[in-house]
Motif scaffolding. Structure first.
Motif, mmCIF file in Angstrom:
data_model
loop_
_atom_site.group_PDB
_atom_site.id
_atom_site.type_symbol
_atom_site.label_atom_id
_atom_site.label_comp_id
_atom_site.label_asym_id
_atom_site.label_seq_id
_atom_site.Cartn_x
_atom_site.Cartn_y
_atom_site.Cartn_z
ATOM 1 N N LEU A 308 0.838 -1.200 0.000
ATOM 2 C CA LEU A 308 0.000 0.000 0.000
ATOM 3 C C LEU A 308 0.875 1.253 0.000
ATOM 4 N N CYS A 309 1.870 1.267 0.877
ATOM 5 C CA CYS A 309 2.758 2.431 0.970
ATOM 6 C C CYS A 309 3.579 2.606 -0.306
ATOM 7 N N GLN A 310 3.995 1.501 -0.906
ATOM 8 C CA GLN A 310 4.762 1.586 -2.148
ATOM 9 C C GLN A 310 3.914 2.123 -3.283
ATOM 10 N N ARG A 311 2.625 1.831 -3.256
ATOM 11 C CA ARG A 311 1.728 2.395 -4.263
ATOM 12 C C ARG A 311 1.510 3.892 -4.021
ATOM 13 N N ILE A 312 1.330 4.275 -2.764
ATOM 14 C CA ILE A 312 1.084 5.680 -2.425
ATOM 15 C C ILE A 312 2.261 6.563 -2.828
ATOM 16 N N ILE A 313 3.494 6.076 -2.579
ATOM 17 C CA ILE A 313 4.663 6.916 -2.843
ATOM 18 C C ILE A 313 4.861 7.185 -4.337
ATOM 19 N N LEU A 314 4.246 6.372 -5.185
ATOM 20 C CA LEU A 314 4.359 6.579 -6.634
ATOM 21 C C LEU A 314 3.397 7.652 -7.146
ATOM 22 N N ILE A 315 2.485 8.105 -6.286
ATOM 23 C CA ILE A 315 1.501 9.125 -6.684
ATOM 24 C C ILE A 315 1.875 10.442 -6.006
ATOM 25 N N PRO A 316 2.445 11.393 -6.745
ATOM 26 C CA PRO A 316 2.987 12.621 -6.142
ATOM 27 C C PRO A 316 2.040 13.339 -5.188
ATOM 28 N N PHE A 317 0.778 13.484 -5.527
ATOM 29 C CA PHE A 317 -0.112 14.283 -4.677
ATOM 30 C C PHE A 317 -0.588 13.521 -3.438
ATOM 31 N N LEU A 318 -0.258 12.213 -3.372
ATOM 32 C CA LEU A 318 -0.633 11.429 -2.190
ATOM 33 C C LEU A 318 0.517 11.196 -1.213
ATOM 34 N N ARG A 319 1.743 11.442 -1.653
ATOM 35 C CA ARG A 319 2.914 11.090 -0.829
ATOM 36 C C ARG A 319 2.865 11.703 0.571
ATOM 37 N N ASN A 320 2.373 12.934 0.659
ATOM 38 C CA ASN A 320 2.425 13.627 1.944
ATOM 39 C C ASN A 320 1.516 13.025 3.008
ATOM 40 N N ILE A 321 0.653 12.077 2.617
ATOM 41 C CA ILE A 321 -0.186 11.435 3.632
ATOM 42 C C ILE A 321 0.523 10.257 4.303
ATOM 43 N N LEU A 322 1.701 9.886 3.792
ATOM 44 C CA LEU A 322 2.398 8.716 4.329
ATOM 45 C C LEU A 322 2.692 8.816 5.828
ATOM 46 N N PRO A 323 3.150 9.976 6.347
ATOM 47 C CA PRO A 323 3.362 10.056 7.809
ATOM 48 C C PRO A 323 2.095 9.747 8.600
ATOM 49 N N CYS A 324 0.960 10.174 8.084
ATOM 50 C CA CYS A 324 -0.310 9.879 8.753
ATOM 51 C C CYS A 324 -0.633 8.385 8.686
ATOM 52 N N VAL A 325 -0.313 7.762 7.555
ATOM 53 C CA VAL A 325 -0.544 6.323 7.395
ATOM 54 C C VAL A 325 0.271 5.537 8.420
ATOM 55 N N PHE A 326 1.545 5.919 8.600
ATOM 56 C CA PHE A 326 2.398 5.215 9.567
ATOM 57 C C PHE A 326 1.927 5.485 10.998
ATOM 58 N N ALA A 327 1.487 6.708 11.264
ATOM 59 C CA ALA A 327 0.994 7.031 12.612
ATOM 60 C C ALA A 327 -0.249 6.220 12.943
ATOM 61 N N LEU A 328 -1.147 6.086 11.962
ATOM 62 C CA LEU A 328 -2.360 5.303 12.161
ATOM 63 C C LEU A 328 -2.030 3.835 12.396
ATOM 64 N N LYS A 329 -1.030 3.316 11.682
ATOM 65 C CA LYS A 329 -0.631 1.920 11.863
ATOM 66 C C LYS A 329 -0.087 1.699 13.275
ATOM 67 N N ARG A 330 0.708 2.656 13.772
ATOM 68 C CA ARG A 330 1.255 2.522 15.128
ATOM 69 C C ARG A 330 0.138 2.499 16.159
ATOM 70 N N LEU A 331 -0.891 3.323 15.943
ATOM 71 C CA LEU A 331 -2.024 3.347 16.879
ATOM 72 C C LEU A 331 -2.781 2.026 16.891
ATOM 73 N N THR A 332 -2.949 1.439 15.723
ATOM 74 C CA THR A 332 -3.695 0.170 15.639
ATOM 75 C C THR A 332 -2.912 -1.000 16.216
ATOM 76 N N GLU A 333 -1.580 -0.856 16.315
ATOM 77 C CA GLU A 333 -0.738 -1.935 16.830
ATOM 78 C C GLU A 333 -0.639 -1.914 18.342
ATOM 79 N N LYS A 334 -1.074 -0.805 18.974
ATOM 80 C CA LYS A 334 -0.968 -0.699 20.440
ATOM 81 C C LYS A 334 -2.044 -1.533 21.119
#
Length: 334
Positions: A308-334
């Protein structure tokens, strides 16, 4: 010729890089000195250890006086890294075959004999054996690659997960005739960087269907353990990407001829996925072996989240949401 007597070259040169292995080195040394195969040379290369590894090593060797003539201990004045230390051992090797052992692991008494005899009988260039993975509370038996007749061994080896040196014995002429050495100044993935080239330059392969090597997974100083440390992951990713690029450069036309593009892409995508977490690496991620991006969805080495992240990084206007994606993943893992 020594004092008028013809000296027979060693059957096998065993190279053991040593660095701060004091808790484990004695077990390793005893397992190598107790081998059933005679005419073996052991080359220990201490990479400027800061613990008592060398003293323990010398004490262990002293108990096997009859084999001391075939044992060399090289103590390097400064730390040069595992790849360079192993290259020093390779340059000193004189045996018909070369075998590497890690200083925190140990081997079965018949390992060298079984692999040597199999190579001699089959006239193969490389022989693999199975191995034990030693965890703190259990021992796991793992199977090595065992190619069948007519198989594309290079492709199979790239798909195989354990690209390590300690479960293979190699004809020394493969190293020398092809000028194969470890890539220096890259101390991550060095086994993979070397073994793929050895397989690519070999024509015949053999296999001993027996677990003969004990891979120690309890050593907290090992690179495997360091990979669990987030501070090391980016450094390791940089090293693995470098190794993959060197392999791709080395293989050249063989990539197309052997149908290797997909599996090399899997390897590259797995190597550079850590870069997605670091904004300063995004451009580098995008420009490094871009042909690999078409294999994202079928890559067995990456998780669904990675893809999912590898797909997002290939789309220029979506890249900036990646920090939020990782933050959300950390929350779901707690």
């Amino acid at each position: 010729m020594e004092h008028g007597v013809l000296v027979t070259p060693p059957h096998v040169s065993v190279i053991i890089p040593v660095y701060n292995a004091a808790p484990y080195i004695k077990t390793c040394v005893y397992s190598l000195l107790g081998q059933s195969l005679d005419n073996v040379e052991l080359i220990f290369v201490d990479d400027a250890s800061t613990d008592d590894s060398v003293n323990i090593l010398r004490e262990a060797i002293a108990q096997y006086g009859y084999r001391q003539k075939k044992i060399r201990v090289r103590c390097l004045p400064e730390n040069v890294g595992s790849a360079s230390a192993r290259n020093i051992g390779l340059c000193e090797a004189t045996g018909r075959y070369v075998y590497f052992c890690d200083a925190d692991d140990w081997v079965e008494p018949v390992l060298l004999e079984r692999m040597f005899l199999k190579l001699e009988k089959t006239q193969a260039d490389i022989c693999w054996c199975d191995f034990f993975m030693e965890h703190e509370k259990e021992t796991e038996t793992c199977e090595s690659l065992h190619p069948s007749e007519g198989e594309n061994v290079l492709l199979s080896y790239l798909k195989y997960g354990w690209n390590v040196l300690w479960n293979m014995m190699v004809r020394r002429s493969i190293y020398e005739n092809n000028r194969i050495r470890f890539y220096e100044r890259i101390n991550y993935g060095e086994d993979y960087g070397l073994t793929v080239r050895l397989v690519a330059c070999s024509t015949k392969f053999a296999y001993v269907p027996q677990a003969l090597y004990h891979y120690n997974r309890t050593n907290q100083n090992s690179l495997v353990s360091q990979s669990r440390n987030s501070e090391k992951r980016l450094e390791m990713a940089d090293g693995y990407v470098q190794i993959n690029m060197r392999i791709i450069e080395f293989l050249g036309n063989r990539i197309r001829e052997n149908g290797l593009e997909e599996v090399l892409s899997w390897r590259m995508l797995a190597a550079k996925r850590e870069w997605i977490r670091h904004k300063e690496r995004w451009k580098l991620y995008y420009n490094t072996y871009p042909i690999s991006n078409k294999y994202i969805d079928l890559n067995p080495l990456c998780s669904r989240f990675d893809k999912l992240c590898q797909r997002i990084i290939l789309i220029p206007f979506l890249r900036n949401i990646l920090p939020c994606v990782f933050a959300l993943k950390r929350l779901t893992e707690k």
